[in-house]
Write an enzyme that holds these catalytic residues in place. Structure first.
Site, PDB file in Angstrom:
ATOM      1  N   ASN A  53      61.351  13.212   2.580  1.00 13.51           N
ATOM      2  CA  ASN A  53      62.266  12.365   3.340  1.00 13.51           C
ATOM      3  C   ASN A  53      62.266  12.822   4.805  1.00 13.51           C
ATOM      4  OD1 ASN A  53      64.760  11.632   4.648  1.00 13.51           O
ATOM      5  ND2 ASN A  53      65.530  10.952   2.670  1.00 13.51           N
ATOM      6  N   ASP A  55      64.091  11.458   7.342  1.00 10.41           N
ATOM      7  CA  ASP A  55      65.263  10.991   8.099  1.00 10.41           C
ATOM      8  C   ASP A  55      65.659  11.948   9.227  1.00 10.41           C
ATOM      9  OD1 ASP A  55      65.469   8.968   6.262  1.00 10.41           O
ATOM     10  OD2 ASP A  55      67.301   9.700   5.321  1.00 10.41           O
ATOM     11  N   HIS A  56      65.628  13.255   8.896  1.00 10.64           N
ATOM     12  CA  HIS A  56      66.228  14.180   9.860  1.00 10.64           C
ATOM     13  C   HIS A  56      65.290  14.590  10.987  1.00 10.64           C
ATOM     14  CE1 HIS A  56      69.875  13.798   7.795  1.00 10.64           C
ATOM     15  NE2 HIS A  56      69.309  14.118   6.647  1.00 10.64           N
ATOM     16  N   HIS A  89      65.548   6.471   4.919  1.00 12.17           N
ATOM     17  CA  HIS A  89      66.778   5.713   4.654  1.00 12.17           C
ATOM     18  C   HIS A  89      67.168   4.956   5.923  1.00 12.17           C
ATOM     19  CE1 HIS A  89      71.242   6.048   3.087  1.00 12.17           C
ATOM     20  NE2 HIS A  89      70.902   4.812   3.409  1.00 12.17           N
ATOM     21  N   ARG A  91      69.874   3.329   7.447  1.00 11.41           N
ATOM     22  CA  ARG A  91      71.322   3.173   7.271  1.00 11.41           C
ATOM     23  C   ARG A  91      71.832   2.024   8.115  1.00 11.41           C
ATOM     24  NH1 ARG A  91      73.762   8.035   4.818  1.00 11.41           N
ATOM     25  NH2 ARG A  91      75.744   7.003   5.201  1.00 11.41           N
ATOM     26  N   ARG A  95      71.755   5.638  12.164  1.00  7.20           N
ATOM     27  CA  ARG A  95      72.003   6.957  12.786  1.00  7.20           C
ATOM     28  C   ARG A  95      70.740   7.821  12.849  1.00  7.20           C
ATOM     29  NH1 ARG A  95      75.699   9.798   8.159  1.00  7.20           N
ATOM     30  NH2 ARG A  95      76.900   7.902   8.441  1.00  7.20           N
ATOM     31  N   GLU A 116      64.939   3.706   1.316  1.00  5.82           N
ATOM     32  CA  GLU A 116      66.312   3.833   0.814  1.00  5.82           C
ATOM     33  C   GLU A 116      67.221   2.926   1.630  1.00  5.82           C
ATOM     34  OE1 GLU A 116      66.111   8.565  -0.393  1.00  5.82           O
ATOM     35  OE2 GLU A 116      67.487   7.890   1.165  1.00  5.82           O
ATOM     36  N   THR A 146      76.389  12.241   4.513  1.00  6.13           N
ATOM     37  CA  THR A 146      75.161  11.940   3.786  1.00  6.13           C
ATOM     38  C   THR A 146      75.555  11.088   2.577  1.00  6.13           C
ATOM     39  OG1 THR A 146      73.250  12.908   2.651  1.00  6.13           O
ATOM     40  CG2 THR A 146      75.316  14.130   2.485  1.00  6.13           C
ATOM     41  N   THR A 147      74.573  10.711   1.745  1.00 10.20           N
ATOM     42  CA  THR A 147      74.890   9.855   0.596  1.00 10.20           C
ATOM     43  C   THR A 147      75.657  10.702  -0.421  1.00 10.20           C
ATOM     44  OG1 THR A 147      72.772   8.805   1.045  1.00 10.20           O
ATOM     45  CG2 THR A 147      73.878   8.195  -0.996  1.00 10.20           C
ATOM     46  N   GLU A 197      67.015   7.216  -9.863  1.00 10.55           N
ATOM     47  CA  GLU A 197      66.945   8.536  -9.229  1.00 10.55           C
ATOM     48  C   GLU A 197      68.286   9.222  -9.500  1.00 10.55           C
ATOM     49  OE1 GLU A 197      65.114   8.944  -5.396  1.00 10.55           O
ATOM     50  OE2 GLU A 197      66.480  10.562  -4.837  1.00 10.55           O
ATOM     51  N   HIS A 240      68.425  14.977  -3.774  1.00 10.20           N
ATOM     52  CA  HIS A 240      69.596  15.287  -2.950  1.00 10.20           C
ATOM     53  C   HIS A 240      69.932  16.766  -3.040  1.00 10.20           C
ATOM     54  CE1 HIS A 240      73.066  14.659  -0.439  1.00 10.20           C
ATOM     55  NE2 HIS A 240      72.589  13.444  -0.221  1.00 10.20           N
ATOM     56  N   GLY A 241      69.815  17.414  -1.893  1.00 13.01           N
ATOM     57  CA  GLY A 241      70.227  18.815  -1.780  1.00 13.01           C
ATOM     58  C   GLY A 241      69.241  19.813  -2.357  1.00 13.01           C
ATOM     59  N   GLY A 262      64.495  16.099   1.510  1.00 13.53           N
ATOM     60  CA  GLY A 262      64.439  15.954   2.963  1.00 13.53           C
ATOM     61  C   GLY A 262      65.065  17.096   3.728  1.00 13.53           C
ATOM     62  N   TYR A 263      66.383  17.141   3.731  1.00 14.32           N
ATOM     63  CA  TYR A 263      67.130  17.994   4.654  1.00 14.32           C
ATOM     64  C   TYR A 263      66.671  19.452   4.648  1.00 14.32           C
ATOM     65  CZ  TYR A 263      71.151  19.774   7.201  1.00 14.32           C
ATOM     66  OH  TYR A 263      71.949  20.386   8.127  1.00 14.32           O
TER      67      TYR A 263
HETATM   68  N1  PXP Z   1      67.339  10.770  -2.508  1.00 14.28           N
HETATM   69  C1  PXP Z   1      68.262   9.921  -1.997  1.00 14.28           C
HETATM   70  C2  PXP Z   1      68.530   8.651  -2.715  1.00 14.28           C
HETATM   71  C3  PXP Z   1      68.935  10.219  -0.792  1.00 14.28           C
HETATM   72  O1  PXP Z   1      69.848   9.367  -0.319  1.00 14.28           O
HETATM   73  C4  PXP Z   1      68.605  11.397  -0.127  1.00 14.28           C
HETATM   74  C5  PXP Z   1      69.274  11.706   1.186  1.00 14.28           C
HETATM   75  O2  PXP Z   1      68.859  10.786   2.133  1.00 14.28           O
HETATM   76  C6  PXP Z   1      67.627  12.242  -0.673  1.00 14.28           C
HETATM   77  C7  PXP Z   1      67.026  11.916  -1.879  1.00 14.28           C
HETATM   78  C8  PXP Z   1      67.214  13.501  -0.003  1.00 14.28           C
HETATM   79  O3  PXP Z   1      68.269  14.390   0.041  1.00 14.28           O
HETATM   80  P1  PXP Z   1      68.153  15.700   0.927  1.00 14.28           P
HETATM   81  O4  PXP Z   1      67.940  15.236   2.326  1.00 14.28           O
HETATM   82  O5  PXP Z   1      69.460  16.381   0.706  1.00 14.28           O
HETATM   83  O6  PXP Z   1      66.996  16.478   0.384  1.00 14.28           O
END
Ligand code: PXP
Length: 300
Positions: A53, A55-56, A89, A91, A95, A116, A146-147, A197, A240-241, A262-263
């Site tokens: 991911n 995004d960041h 993603h 949004r 952002r 996403e 975040t989500t 997911e 996520h996380g 991602g993060y």
């Molecule tokens: N999966 C989904 C559906 C998400 O919304 C996110 C966060 O954008 C991620 C995975 C990735 O999460 P993280 O950035 O915490 O790794």
């Protein structure tokens, strides 16, 4: 079936196969030839994909305006280093990822793009025009960092059904980002989404914060949820996380076909570079998959 066929050695020349009774024997032969733990013997692990991911990277770019750092450049680098696909993603408040980023990702990465988005008419229009490989429907609140939770597919069943159908008609694979809750999983299957997911955020937070009891309870929910989803015919992703340790742990679950991360990875990349981070994550996933008794394999 192909994996089974590959695992079976031909009989030595001249020897005849006697007493072959079909499927049960085939399974026995397969189990005997591939060393599997009792649990994974019931279900050989699937190849496990890594979706990175980006995004960041866009968050960082947007902090100063301008064009750098470029999330598409990060996506290409991640793919070169071993990512199987890219997740981004879009949004509602834009952002981080912007419309033009999504269009460029689709045009330039040459690998599956997982788009996403929230289930809104505006996003439906943009995704149908972008034609990504997959859309992952997520809940979205403007004020969240975040989500934060999974999509409530039980409560939003009526609104989601036509939405999923329209994306499917557009040739896009739909994934629903949900908590590992049996009611949500069963409804996702009824909605005929091909993929779920599972939200790993609460588990990962509890692990990182050292809340062992909560972490164990969340983990058991994920294990049961992954089994249930797989048994319901859904492809199971998770995200996520996740960091190296939690990705390694969850990679041992043979039901899981894809992790989206991602993060943590973008943060690690500040110290060791993105390519090194992707390689280290891939290695953690392969170690975890190895514990499920079957080879990870990165491509699908
Ligand atoms: N999966 C989904 C559906 C998400 O919304 C996110 C966060 O954008 C991620 C995975 C990735 O999460 P993280 O950035 O915490 O790794």
């Amino acid at each position: 079936m192909l994996r089974i066929a590959k695992a079976i050695r031909p009989l030595p020349a001249g020897e005849r196969c006697t007493e072959f009774r079909g499927w049960p024997d085939l399974v026995k032969i397969y189990d005997a030839q591939v060393s599997l733990t009792p649990e994974s013997a019931a279900m050989p692990a699937l190849p496990l994909r890594l979706g990175v991911n980006v995004d960041h990277v866009a968050t960082l770019r947007n902090a100063r305006g301008g064009e750098r750092p470029d999330p598409v450049r990060a996506a290409l680098l991640a793919i070169e280093a071993g990512a199987d696909g890219i997740t981004a993603h879009l949004r509602e408040d834009r952002r981080h990822i912007r419309d033009a980023d999504m269009a460029r990702l689709k045009a330039e990465i040459g690998r599956p793009l997982n788009f996403e988005m929230a289930a809104t008419d505006d996003m439906l229009r943009i995704s149908l025009a972008t034609k990504p490989h997959a859309v992952c429907l997520v809940p979205e609140r403007r004020e969240e960092l975040t989500t934060e939770g999974g999509l409530d597919v039980v409560g939003q069943h009526n609104a989601l059904a036509p939405f999923i159908a329209k994306l499917g008609d557009g040739g896009i694979r739909v994934s629903l980002f949900i908590a590992a809750d049996p009611r949500q999983i069963e409804m996702a299957a009824k909605l005929r989404a091909p993929v779920v997911e599972l939200h790993t955020g609460a588990w990962c937070d509890a692990v990182v914060d050292g809340h062992a009891e909560k972490a164990e309870a969340e983990w058991q929910r994920i294990v049961a949820g992954a089994r249930l989803a797989k048994a319901a015919g859904l492809e199971v992703h998770a995200g996520h996380g996740l960091d190296y340790a939690t990705a390694e742990t969850i990679s041992a679950r043979p039901e899981i076909a894809e992790l989206n991360i991602g993060y943590f990875m973008i943060g690690e990349a500040i110290f060791v570079g993105l390519a090194e981070t992707v390689r280290a994550m891939r290695a953690a996933m392969d170690r975890g998959r190895g514990k499920s008794g079957s080879k990870a394999g990165s491509k699908s």
